[in-house]
Design an enzyme around this catalytic site. Structure first.
Site, short mmCIF file in Angstrom:
data_model
loop_
_atom_site.label_atom_id
_atom_site.label_comp_id
_atom_site.label_asym_id
_atom_site.label_seq_id
_atom_site.Cartn_x
_atom_site.Cartn_y
_atom_site.Cartn_z
N ILE A 17 -3.03 -15.08 37.21
CA ILE A 17 -2.38 -13.83 37.64
C ILE A 17 -2.81 -13.42 39.04
O ILE A 17 -2.06 -12.76 39.75
CB ILE A 17 -2.64 -12.70 36.61
CG1 ILE A 17 -1.64 -11.56 36.79
CG2 ILE A 17 -4.07 -12.19 36.68
CD1 ILE A 17 -1.62 -10.57 35.65
N ASN A 30 -12.58 -2.78 31.59
CA ASN A 30 -13.37 -2.02 30.60
C ASN A 30 -13.37 -0.56 31.03
O ASN A 30 -12.97 -0.22 32.15
CB ASN A 30 -14.79 -2.58 30.47
CG ASN A 30 -15.49 -2.66 31.82
OD1 ASN A 30 -15.68 -1.65 32.49
ND2 ASN A 30 -15.83 -3.86 32.23
N GLY A 38 -13.69 -12.87 32.23
CA GLY A 38 -12.26 -13.08 31.97
C GLY A 38 -11.38 -12.76 33.16
O GLY A 38 -11.75 -13.02 34.32
N VAL A 39 -10.23 -12.18 32.88
CA VAL A 39 -9.27 -11.90 33.95
C VAL A 39 -9.81 -10.82 34.89
O VAL A 39 -9.54 -10.84 36.09
CB VAL A 39 -7.89 -11.54 33.34
CG1 VAL A 39 -7.85 -10.18 32.70
CG2 VAL A 39 -6.80 -11.67 34.39
N ASP A 40 -10.61 -9.91 34.36
CA ASP A 40 -11.24 -8.86 35.17
C ASP A 40 -12.12 -9.49 36.25
O ASP A 40 -12.01 -9.14 37.45
CB ASP A 40 -12.08 -7.97 34.22
CG ASP A 40 -12.51 -6.66 34.85
OD1 ASP A 40 -12.11 -6.37 35.99
OD2 ASP A 40 -13.25 -5.90 34.17
N THR A 125 -6.65 -9.84 24.39
CA THR A 125 -6.62 -11.06 23.57
C THR A 125 -7.78 -12.02 23.85
O THR A 125 -7.86 -13.07 23.23
CB THR A 125 -5.30 -11.85 23.77
OG1 THR A 125 -5.26 -12.37 25.10
CG2 THR A 125 -4.09 -10.99 23.51
N TYR A 128 -11.91 -8.97 23.79
CA TYR A 128 -11.65 -7.85 22.88
C TYR A 128 -11.02 -8.28 21.55
O TYR A 128 -10.82 -7.45 20.67
CB TYR A 128 -10.81 -6.78 23.57
CG TYR A 128 -11.61 -5.91 24.55
CD1 TYR A 128 -12.98 -6.11 24.74
CD2 TYR A 128 -11.01 -4.89 25.27
CE1 TYR A 128 -13.71 -5.33 25.63
CE2 TYR A 128 -11.73 -4.09 26.15
CZ TYR A 128 -13.09 -4.32 26.33
OH TYR A 128 -13.81 -3.52 27.20
#
Ligand code: APR
Length: 179
Positions: A17, A30, A38-40, A125, A128
């Site tokens: 992304i 968060n 992850g994506v963060d 997904t 979390y």
């Protein structure tokens, strides 16, 4: 019931992304907006961690199901919309409503900022723990319902990381469109 015209504005893609040249990418953040894995983590690294963290600190956190916006800094995307998905317990603790709210609130923030193209990851997904098919169904329905009401959002992309998630998501899309 969303029409075919609405579904034509929704796309499912496989990829990273952080590389998408859209008006805003959505971050699965968060509640402290402190950055993470992850994506963060990928978004913070690609945007420029120091600048993005400084911008996030000014926002004073974000409730689960809500969304807040920052610039995209070094990303191709001009903005990042940070939303906080629910931690999945058993599905009986408001998780479906909170997850749908993430998509709706992110798109509301996009409308408020006159943005036209938005890309989402599969919120909740990963770490979390939200079951993938259930989460994807909620995500697609929430976006389609929103686009039905708001013509100003031209295009919503759902970005899946890895072929397995992408293939599973295309099946969910077919099922949801046919409902
Ligand atoms: N592009 C697109 N999707 C990605 C990328 C990427 N570069 N990296 C990971 N993903 C996918 C994962 O495969 C997963 O399907 O994003 C989805 C969401 O997973 P997480 O990033 O773990 O997000 P979530 O489950 O919502 O957990 C949020 O993770 O690190 C933290 O700070 C974050 O505490 C928060 C928690």
């Amino acid at each position: 019931m969303p029409t075919l015209r609405v579904w034509a504005r929704i796309e499912v893609l496989e990829g990273d992304i952080t590389r998408l040249p859209v008006d805003a990418i959505v971050n699965a953040a968060n509640s402290r907006l402190a950055g993470g894995g992850g994506v963060d983590g990928a978004i913070h690294r690609a945007a420029g961690a120091a600048e993005l963290q400084a911008a996030c600190r000014k926002l004073g956190g974000c409730d689960t199901g809500d969304a807040k916006i920052t610039p995209g800094f070094n990303l191709h995307a001009r903005h990042i919309i940070h939303t906080v998905g629910p931690v999945y317990r058993d599905g009986q603790h408001g998780e479906p409503e909170l997850l749908a709210s993430c998509y709706r609130r992110s798109l509301e923030v996009a409308v408020e900022n006159r943005l036209k193209t938005v890309a989402f990851p599969a919120i909740s997904t990963g770490v979390y723990g939200y079951p993938f098919e259930q989460a994807t169904k909620i995500a697609l329905r929430a976006a389609a319902d929103f686009l039905d009401q708001y013509e100003t959002i031209e295009h919503v992309t759902f970005v899946f990381f890895g072929e397995q998630d992408y293939v599973a998501a295309t099946k969910v899309l077919e099922a949801v469109r046919g409902d």
